[in-house]
Design a protein around this motif. Sequence first.
Motif, mmCIF file in Angstrom:
data_model
loop_
_atom_site.group_PDB
_atom_site.id
_atom_site.type_symbol
_atom_site.label_atom_id
_atom_site.label_comp_id
_atom_site.label_asym_id
_atom_site.label_seq_id
_atom_site.Cartn_x
_atom_site.Cartn_y
_atom_site.Cartn_z
ATOM 1 N N VAL A 1 -11.913 -11.549 13.019
ATOM 2 C CA VAL A 1 -10.505 -11.434 13.453
ATOM 3 C C VAL A 1 -10.336 -10.156 14.260
ATOM 4 N N PRO A 2 -9.398 -10.153 15.197
ATOM 5 C CA PRO A 2 -9.246 -8.962 16.038
ATOM 6 C C PRO A 2 -8.752 -7.754 15.242
ATOM 7 N N GLN A 3 -9.114 -6.586 15.770
ATOM 8 C CA GLN A 3 -8.788 -5.305 15.130
ATOM 9 C C GLN A 3 -7.298 -5.153 14.874
ATOM 10 N N TRP A 4 -6.474 -5.604 15.837
ATOM 11 C CA TRP A 4 -5.041 -5.343 15.686
ATOM 12 C C TRP A 4 -4.425 -6.149 14.553
ATOM 13 N N ILE A 5 -5.163 -7.116 14.000
ATOM 14 C CA ILE A 5 -4.669 -7.834 12.820
ATOM 15 C C ILE A 5 -5.222 -7.197 11.545
ATOM 16 N N VAL A 6 -6.489 -6.765 11.607
ATOM 17 C CA VAL A 6 -7.136 -6.217 10.413
ATOM 18 C C VAL A 6 -6.464 -4.909 9.997
ATOM 19 N N THR A 7 -6.197 -4.032 10.959
ATOM 20 C CA THR A 7 -5.644 -2.712 10.620
ATOM 21 C C THR A 7 -4.318 -2.811 9.864
ATOM 22 N N PRO A 8 -3.339 -3.570 10.369
ATOM 23 C CA PRO A 8 -2.095 -3.654 9.589
ATOM 24 C C PRO A 8 -2.274 -4.276 8.215
ATOM 25 N N ILE A 9 -3.159 -5.266 8.101
ATOM 26 C CA ILE A 9 -3.360 -5.889 6.791
ATOM 27 C C ILE A 9 -3.879 -4.853 5.801
ATOM 28 N N CYS A 10 -4.857 -4.031 6.250
ATOM 29 C CA CYS A 10 -5.401 -3.010 5.349
ATOM 30 C C CYS A 10 -4.348 -1.950 5.028
ATOM 31 N N ALA A 11 -3.559 -1.569 6.037
ATOM 32 C CA ALA A 11 -2.517 -0.568 5.791
ATOM 33 C C ALA A 11 -1.519 -1.101 4.761
ATOM 34 N N PHE A 12 -1.168 -2.381 4.921
ATOM 35 C CA PHE A 12 -0.206 -2.998 4.010
ATOM 36 C C PHE A 12 -0.782 -3.056 2.597
ATOM 37 N N ALA A 13 -2.051 -3.464 2.499
ATOM 38 C CA ALA A 13 -2.682 -3.592 1.183
ATOM 39 C C ALA A 13 -2.764 -2.239 0.499
ATOM 40 N N ALA A 14 -3.098 -1.180 1.252
ATOM 41 C CA ALA A 14 -3.204 0.147 0.641
ATOM 42 C C ALA A 14 -1.834 0.611 0.154
ATOM 43 N N THR A 15 -0.789 0.273 0.907
ATOM 44 C CA THR A 15 0.562 0.661 0.462
ATOM 45 C C THR A 15 0.911 -0.054 -0.839
ATOM 46 N N LEU A 16 0.549 -1.333 -0.924
ATOM 47 C CA LEU A 16 0.825 -2.058 -2.159
ATOM 48 C C LEU A 16 0.037 -1.469 -3.319
ATOM 49 N N LEU A 17 -1.173 -0.998 -3.043
ATOM 50 C CA LEU A 17 -1.976 -0.364 -4.081
ATOM 51 C C LEU A 17 -1.263 0.894 -4.591
ATOM 52 N N ALA A 18 -0.779 1.710 -3.669
ATOM 53 C CA ALA A 18 -0.039 2.921 -4.058
ATOM 54 C C ALA A 18 1.183 2.545 -4.884
ATOM 55 N N THR A 19 1.891 1.489 -4.450
ATOM 56 C CA THR A 19 3.068 1.024 -5.182
ATOM 57 C C THR A 19 2.696 0.622 -6.598
ATOM 58 N N GLY A 20 1.554 -0.082 -6.712
ATOM 59 C CA GLY A 20 1.093 -0.531 -8.030
ATOM 60 C C GLY A 20 0.837 0.639 -8.953
ATOM 61 N N ILE A 21 0.222 1.698 -8.413
ATOM 62 C CA ILE A 21 -0.075 2.874 -9.246
ATOM 63 C C ILE A 21 1.230 3.478 -9.765
ATOM 64 N N ILE A 22 2.192 3.663 -8.863
ATOM 65 C CA ILE A 22 3.457 4.275 -9.282
ATOM 66 C C ILE A 22 4.194 3.360 -10.261
ATOM 67 N N TRP A 23 4.129 2.062 -9.999
ATOM 68 C CA TRP A 23 4.784 1.095 -10.882
ATOM 69 C C TRP A 23 4.223 1.214 -12.301
ATOM 70 N N LEU A 24 2.889 1.319 -12.409
ATOM 71 C CA LEU A 24 2.270 1.422 -13.729
ATOM 72 C C LEU A 24 2.727 2.693 -14.435
ATOM 73 N N VAL A 25 2.736 3.807 -13.699
ATOM 74 C CA VAL A 25 3.171 5.067 -14.303
ATOM 75 C C VAL A 25 4.615 4.920 -14.795
ATOM 76 N N ALA A 26 5.478 4.322 -13.953
ATOM 77 C CA ALA A 26 6.894 4.176 -14.301
ATOM 78 C C ALA A 26 7.060 3.251 -15.505
ATOM 79 N N ARG A 27 6.194 2.250 -15.583
ATOM 80 C CA ARG A 27 6.246 1.277 -16.674
ATOM 81 C C ARG A 27 6.013 1.986 -18.012
#
Lengths: 256, 351
Positions: free
Chosen positions: B133-159
């Motif tokens: 797949v072209p780079q311009w699709i891969v980069t946003p997907i990875c950026a989005f996934a990493a943001t969700l990962l960060a969200t998950g960490i904070i969510w767990l702490v808050a939980r």
Amino acid sequence: MLDIHLPDLRRGSTPILGACCLRLGAGEILGVIGPNGTGKSTLLSAIAGLGTARVAVLAGGKPLGRSEIGFLPQAYAVRSALSVLDCVILGRREALGLRIPAGLVVEAVALLEAMGLSALADRSMQDLSGGQQQRVLIAQRLFRRPRLLLLDEPTSALDLHHQLEVMAQLRLHAGAEAMPMIAALHDLTLAARLCDRIAVLSAGRFIRIGRPAEILTSPMLREHWQVEPEILSTALNLPVIVPHRLAAMAPGTPAG
Amino acid sequence: MTMTAPSAAIDRWRARAARRGAAALVAALILSGLSIADLMTGPSGMSPSEIWHTLLAGPAGEDRAAATILWQLRLPQLVMGLIVGASLGLAGMLMQTILANPLASPFTLGFSAAAGFGAAGAILGASFLVLPVPQWIVTPICAFAATLLATGIIWLVARYKGSGPEILVLAGIAVLFFFQSLQSLLQFMASPEVLQQIVFWLFGSLLKANWVSVQVSGAILVACLPFIARDLWALTALRLGEANAASLGLDVQALRRRSFLITALLTAGAVSFTGTIGFVGLIAPHLARSVVGEDHRLGLPVAALAGAVILIAASVVGKLLSQGAAIPVGIITAVAGIPMLMAVIARHKES
């Protein structure tokens, strides 16, 4: 008729409030008094459903939900630019949609008027004094029309005039809406004037509950507040408590 | 007190509501004007009438060059700017309300650092691997996934530790430094050419926009709106303090958790395609509150408008300053944001 069943409350392994049952008549105002740190605020927030304990509040046998119980926490500084009128209207947040019903605004303004607050209606909450904020927050809770109203030191920041004004409003709403109230108070003379009954809380237990004149006696104050009071009886037939000096400690009682 | 006092208070209250509505309309008008200016600016100047005709002719218009410039470059960049600005404005307002902190922004909890790490990882990975797949699709997907990962960490702490503002901010700072360090590590490992690509991604820029990014970020924004709309009054009540909101029957912790999830989605949707665009989410809520007050029914929409205004203005300025290659909006907002931030701090100290 309203029944409140409280289980034992603990913070960690430390017991802070013993299990108890309270029964309030329609429109009755119950004062809770007691020295610092005896659990008055803990009691009120537990009944309000803000603690972890399972407290049952039953009106005619049916449990009240958390949103049917009004609670005014101890005074704190509000730092918001919301106007006084908006703040009072928020008391009925469940009735608010994208538009605020016009009738609600009229009603809120009438309540502000009755509480001597209409001159402040446009002001920002953060620009008000502590006493003014306290009166607005009381107005907000009254506007909410809960089935039970809990007040933690509702007059702590108020001058004499506004103490009387707020007490008159509380009495009026308690009667008109058959809304029982529980108020934690430090000023015993004020408690005697406002409340139908007074409950004494000491070290997490209710010691006595009864009419103000029965409760506010010299032995009671000596034992639980360690003060030597002078209790004056006035023409209004209400006790006036004048703290006179610290009570002499009985021999063997640890100081402090 | 005279008998007319209550109705006077109601009239004043109505008049203020009307003034605030008018202010919101003015903000919308300013945004429309800026949007037109944005369409008119670019390396290959086009006259207003040319733009008008090309717009009417549609993407398949006869003048191929003009149609391509307008429909494939300027229009998607403009719409992306509107979506990103609105998302960051909304996310900033939500953050400042749930954290009860005027200096909070969508990036306070480390979402931008996480997105930067994801993007850097994708760019570095693509230099080793050949992807289907072209780079311009891969980069946003990875950026989005990493943001969700960060969200998950904070969510767990808050939980487990509760969703108080202190806990959320502390967890956010930890997440911020964690992902920033990882991102630095990736930059250190990258070759000079790859490093340049990573740095270019980190400068938030609308030049990366196309119709796909518009659709994805727009869909995320639209999907979040009903959830925000449900909590308008709850959020307004939270402005009076946590104790007050709780005693109005609100579950404040649940409200915080919901709102921070929405903030994470809006932020991830905004920055995954364009890169980090700072200060918009910090300044827009202050502009909104100073114009329409703290009632979130108007405050949130105006924060969205203000965010879009700032971003589109930065885009126009970026194109005017450097005729050849537009300066990335992220750089403009960062430079212009510092004096704005100073103004916010000065205003706050007075009150």
